[in-house]
Design a protein around this motif. Structure first.
Motif, PDB file in Angstrom:
ATOM      1  N   SER A   1       0.866  -1.186   0.000  1.00  0.00           N
ATOM      2  CA  SER A   1       0.000   0.000   0.000  1.00  0.00           C
ATOM      3  C   SER A   1       0.895   1.227   0.000  1.00  0.00           C
ATOM      4  O   SER A   1       1.736   1.387   0.886  1.00  0.00           O
ATOM      5  CB  SER A   1      -0.905   0.019   1.237  1.00  0.00           C
ATOM      6  OG  SER A   1      -1.695  -1.144   1.319  1.00  0.00           O
TER       7      SER A   1
ATOM      8  N   MET B   1      -6.106  -0.251   4.718  1.00  0.00           N
ATOM      9  CA  MET B   1      -5.590  -0.694   3.425  1.00  0.00           C
ATOM     10  C   MET B   1      -4.869  -2.030   3.560  1.00  0.00           C
ATOM     11  O   MET B   1      -5.054  -2.942   2.749  1.00  0.00           O
ATOM     12  CB  MET B   1      -4.626   0.353   2.852  1.00  0.00           C
ATOM     13  CG  MET B   1      -5.292   1.611   2.365  1.00  0.00           C
ATOM     14  SD  MET B   1      -4.050   2.783   1.739  1.00  0.00           S
ATOM     15  CE  MET B   1      -5.106   4.212   1.456  1.00  0.00           C
TER      16      MET B   1
ATOM     17  N   ASN C   1      -7.276  -4.906   4.204  1.00  0.00           N
ATOM     18  CA  ASN C   1      -8.251  -5.176   3.147  1.00  0.00           C
ATOM     19  C   ASN C   1      -7.765  -6.264   2.201  1.00  0.00           C
ATOM     20  O   ASN C   1      -6.998  -6.014   1.264  1.00  0.00           O
ATOM     21  CB  ASN C   1      -8.525  -3.892   2.369  1.00  0.00           C
ATOM     22  CG  ASN C   1      -9.615  -4.051   1.336  1.00  0.00           C
ATOM     23  OD1 ASN C   1     -10.181  -5.139   1.164  1.00  0.00           O
ATOM     24  ND2 ASN C   1      -9.930  -2.976   0.635  1.00  0.00           N
TER      25      ASN C   1
ATOM     26  N   ALA D   1      -8.492  -5.904  -1.648  1.00  0.00           N
ATOM     27  CA  ALA D   1      -7.886  -4.812  -2.395  1.00  0.00           C
ATOM     28  C   ALA D   1      -6.906  -5.345  -3.432  1.00  0.00           C
ATOM     29  O   ALA D   1      -6.517  -6.519  -3.420  1.00  0.00           O
ATOM     30  CB  ALA D   1      -7.163  -3.869  -1.441  1.00  0.00           C
ATOM     31  N   GLU D   2      -6.515  -4.493  -4.344  1.00  0.00           N
ATOM     32  CA  GLU D   2      -5.518  -4.857  -5.332  1.00  0.00           C
ATOM     33  C   GLU D   2      -4.193  -5.176  -4.650  1.00  0.00           C
ATOM     34  O   GLU D   2      -3.918  -4.716  -3.537  1.00  0.00           O
ATOM     35  CB  GLU D   2      -5.328  -3.714  -6.332  1.00  0.00           C
ATOM     36  CG  GLU D   2      -6.564  -3.407  -7.160  1.00  0.00           C
ATOM     37  CD  GLU D   2      -6.330  -2.256  -8.131  1.00  0.00           C
ATOM     38  OE1 GLU D   2      -5.209  -1.696  -8.121  1.00  0.00           O
ATOM     39  OE2 GLU D   2      -7.262  -1.923  -8.882  1.00  0.00           O
TER      40      GLU D   2
ATOM     41  N   GLN E   1      -1.731  -1.089  -3.934  1.00  0.00           N
ATOM     42  CA  GLN E   1      -2.666   0.019  -3.829  1.00  0.00           C
ATOM     43  C   GLN E   1      -1.897   1.341  -3.830  1.00  0.00           C
ATOM     44  O   GLN E   1      -0.860   1.447  -3.179  1.00  0.00           O
ATOM     45  CB  GLN E   1      -3.472  -0.059  -2.535  1.00  0.00           C
ATOM     46  CG  GLN E   1      -4.299  -1.315  -2.355  1.00  0.00           C
ATOM     47  CD  GLN E   1      -5.088  -1.266  -1.054  1.00  0.00           C
ATOM     48  OE1 GLN E   1      -6.136  -0.626  -0.961  1.00  0.00           O
ATOM     49  NE2 GLN E   1      -4.601  -1.952  -0.033  1.00  0.00           N
TER      50      GLN E   1
ATOM     51  N   PHE F   1      -2.805   5.496  -3.344  1.00  0.00           N
ATOM     52  CA  PHE F   1      -3.842   6.484  -3.065  1.00  0.00           C
ATOM     53  C   PHE F   1      -3.234   7.838  -2.710  1.00  0.00           C
ATOM     54  O   PHE F   1      -2.283   7.916  -1.919  1.00  0.00           O
ATOM     55  CB  PHE F   1      -4.720   6.057  -1.885  1.00  0.00           C
ATOM     56  CG  PHE F   1      -5.688   4.950  -2.188  1.00  0.00           C
ATOM     57  CD1 PHE F   1      -6.937   5.224  -2.730  1.00  0.00           C
ATOM     58  CD2 PHE F   1      -5.358   3.633  -1.922  1.00  0.00           C
ATOM     59  CE1 PHE F   1      -7.842   4.212  -3.003  1.00  0.00           C
ATOM     60  CE2 PHE F   1      -6.253   2.603  -2.192  1.00  0.00           C
ATOM     61  CZ  PHE F   1      -7.497   2.893  -2.732  1.00  0.00           C
TER      62      PHE F   1
ATOM     63  N   LYS G   1     -10.423   9.161  -5.356  1.00  0.00           N
ATOM     64  CA  LYS G   1     -10.256   7.703  -5.321  1.00  0.00           C
ATOM     65  C   LYS G   1     -10.281   7.191  -3.889  1.00  0.00           C
ATOM     66  O   LYS G   1     -10.926   6.177  -3.594  1.00  0.00           O
ATOM     67  CB  LYS G   1      -8.938   7.319  -6.000  1.00  0.00           C
ATOM     68  CG  LYS G   1      -8.659   5.826  -6.016  1.00  0.00           C
ATOM     69  CD  LYS G   1      -7.316   5.521  -6.669  1.00  0.00           C
ATOM     70  CE  LYS G   1      -6.963   4.040  -6.565  1.00  0.00           C
ATOM     71  NZ  LYS G   1      -5.612   3.749  -7.126  1.00  0.00           N
ATOM     72  N   LEU G   2      -9.608   7.903  -2.980  1.00  0.00           N
ATOM     73  CA  LEU G   2      -9.612   7.503  -1.575  1.00  0.00           C
ATOM     74  C   LEU G   2     -11.017   7.575  -1.002  1.00  0.00           C
ATOM     75  O   LEU G   2     -11.459   6.656  -0.292  1.00  0.00           O
ATOM     76  CB  LEU G   2      -8.673   8.398  -0.772  1.00  0.00           C
ATOM     77  CG  LEU G   2      -8.581   8.090   0.727  1.00  0.00           C
ATOM     78  CD1 LEU G   2      -7.792   6.811   0.960  1.00  0.00           C
ATOM     79  CD2 LEU G   2      -7.930   9.248   1.489  1.00  0.00           C
TER      80      LEU G   2
ATOM     81  N   GLN H   1     -13.767   7.153  -2.371  1.00  0.00           N
ATOM     82  CA  GLN H   1     -14.633   6.094  -2.896  1.00  0.00           C
ATOM     83  C   GLN H   1     -14.311   4.720  -2.308  1.00  0.00           C
ATOM     84  O   GLN H   1     -15.112   3.790  -2.428  1.00  0.00           O
ATOM     85  CB  GLN H   1     -14.504   6.043  -4.420  1.00  0.00           C
ATOM     86  CG  GLN H   1     -15.049   7.269  -5.129  1.00  0.00           C
ATOM     87  CD  GLN H   1     -14.782   7.266  -6.621  1.00  0.00           C
ATOM     88  OE1 GLN H   1     -13.839   6.621  -7.096  1.00  0.00           O
ATOM     89  NE2 GLN H   1     -15.596   7.972  -7.382  1.00  0.00           N
ATOM     90  N   SER H   2     -13.157   4.600  -1.669  1.00  0.00           N
ATOM     91  CA  SER H   2     -12.721   3.294  -1.156  1.00  0.00           C
ATOM     92  C   SER H   2     -12.663   3.231   0.369  1.00  0.00           C
ATOM     93  O   SER H   2     -12.907   2.176   0.955  1.00  0.00           O
ATOM     94  CB  SER H   2     -11.334   2.957  -1.726  1.00  0.00           C
ATOM     95  OG  SER H   2     -11.348   2.946  -3.130  1.00  0.00           O
ATOM     96  N   TYR H   3     -12.326   4.336   1.005  1.00  0.00           N
ATOM     97  CA  TYR H   3     -12.170   4.372   2.461  1.00  0.00           C
ATOM     98  C   TYR H   3     -12.781   5.663   2.992  1.00  0.00           C
ATOM     99  O   TYR H   3     -12.718   6.703   2.335  1.00  0.00           O
ATOM    100  CB  TYR H   3     -10.692   4.299   2.861  1.00  0.00           C
ATOM    101  CG  TYR H   3      -9.990   3.046   2.377  1.00  0.00           C
ATOM    102  CD1 TYR H   3     -10.072   1.853   3.104  1.00  0.00           C
ATOM    103  CD2 TYR H   3      -9.268   3.040   1.188  1.00  0.00           C
ATOM    104  CE1 TYR H   3      -9.441   0.699   2.656  1.00  0.00           C
ATOM    105  CE2 TYR H   3      -8.636   1.894   0.729  1.00  0.00           C
ATOM    106  CZ  TYR H   3      -8.726   0.725   1.464  1.00  0.00           C
ATOM    107  OH  TYR H   3      -8.112  -0.422   1.018  1.00  0.00           O
TER     108      TYR H   3
END
Length: 327
Positions: A164, A217, A220, A223-224, A227, A229, A299-300, A302-304
């Motif tokens: 991450s 992160m 998770n 997650a990819e 990551q 961000f 982007k952050l 939308q994810s966290y």
């Protein structure tokens, strides 16, 4: 999920807040604080925490039990800019990344969180997303971008490796002693003025939001593998909005004057010759005030989620300081 943690740079501002969060969320886990300023005598404070003196510029030797269930946080860095010779950024931030990754290889560690910087984008007014081509124009930004690539190489070596990378804006909170603290002191002492403009965008994030997001992160599993961000509020705030939120949260009432660019630079030059008047005022810092750090945190968002809004963050920081000052 994790039975131990290693925080490189754990004595620093972000590291101390991460340690506090880990002790709260993982009370039975062992936490190793690795820092050039660490003192083993600190172990007496908490048996679950081991403080070890580590210089990441050199091969890392640590005592402890590490393995695939160990999570590494790499916060070790020379970051204040301006303030250090060019080679210092390269030695600590690049060589440090190499040695941290080698430490992870040695013990079969599979998860690393690395704090990079928005300095990797370079100074420009244009909006920067995670897809923006990095064009760093300072030794610090260059070193951080190279360090990102070093960590990415480690991640690519094994299908189980997870990485991450966060690029935080201005990180503020208790113990920061940086831009936001100087802003507060300037406002409180009537020594702050809008430098050339009021709409300068300053991407920022509260330290308690940052450490929680970084831990989430790593936790998770969906997650990819890698990551990346930008870590800042979305949308980012202007300096005028930040000043307003800070004054509301601390009960401060101030008229903030506006000084055009040329007179402001003259004042900064004079203050610089007088040692900054205790506020760190100098031409280089004033120029930074006039340039936006226009970084996109969409982007952050939308994810966290971030626990504290900007005004809530200032109120929480003020509360941690017994509602006396921000420091």
């Amino acid at each position: 999920m994790f039975d131990s943690f290693v925080i490189f740079g754990g004595i620093g501002f972000i590291g101390t807040h991460m340690l506090r969060l880990l002790r709260e969320k993982y009370p039975n886990a062992k936490v190793y604080v690795a820092d050039l300023l660490a003192d083993p005598s600190m172990d007496q404070k908490d048996a679950a925490v081991s403080y070890q003196k580590v210089d990441v510029r050199k091969p890392i030797e640590m005592q402890g039990e590490f393995g695939k269930n160990t999570l590494v946080f790499n916060f070790a860095a020379i970051h204040r800019t301006p303030g250090h010779p060019d080679h210092a950024y390269y030695e600590t931030n690049i060589r440090g990344a190499e040695n941290v990754c080698e430490f992870a290889r040695k013990y079969g560690i599979e998860n690393i969180v690395f704090t990079s910087s928005i300095a990797t984008y370079g100074a420009a007014e244009e909006l920067k997303t995670e897809d923006t081509l990095p064009t760093p124009n300072t030794p610090y930004g260059i070193a951080k971008l190279v360090a990102e690539k070093t960590h990415e190489e480690w991640a690519a070596e094994n299908s189980n490796h997870r990485l991450s990378i966060v690029r935080p804006g201005i990180v503020f909170g208790t113990g920061e002693n940086g831009n936001m603290t100087r802003l507060y002191k300037g406002l409180k002492s009537h020594k702050f003025a809008y430098a050339g403009r009021k709409d300068t965008i300053k991407a920022c994030i509260y330290v308690k939001n940052l450490v929680r997001v970084m831990l989430e992160m790593a936790e998770n599993r969906n997650a990819e593998k890698v990551q990346l961000f930008n870590c800042c509020y979305y949308p980012s705030f202007t300096i005028e909005q930040i000043c307003h939120a800070m004054m509301v949260a601390t009960g401060m009432k101030r008229f903030i004057p506006f000084i055009p660019k040329k007179p402001m630079m003259m004042v900064a030059s004079v203050c610089g010759l007088m040692g900054g008047l205790g506020l760190g005022i100098c031409p280089a810092r004033v120029k930074k005030l006039m340039i936006s750090t226009n970084v996109d945190g969409k982007k952050l968002s939308q994810s966290y989620s971030l626990k504290y809004s900007l005004e809530e963050a200032f109120k929480d920081w003020f509360k941690d300081c017994d509602e006396k000052v921000l420091e």
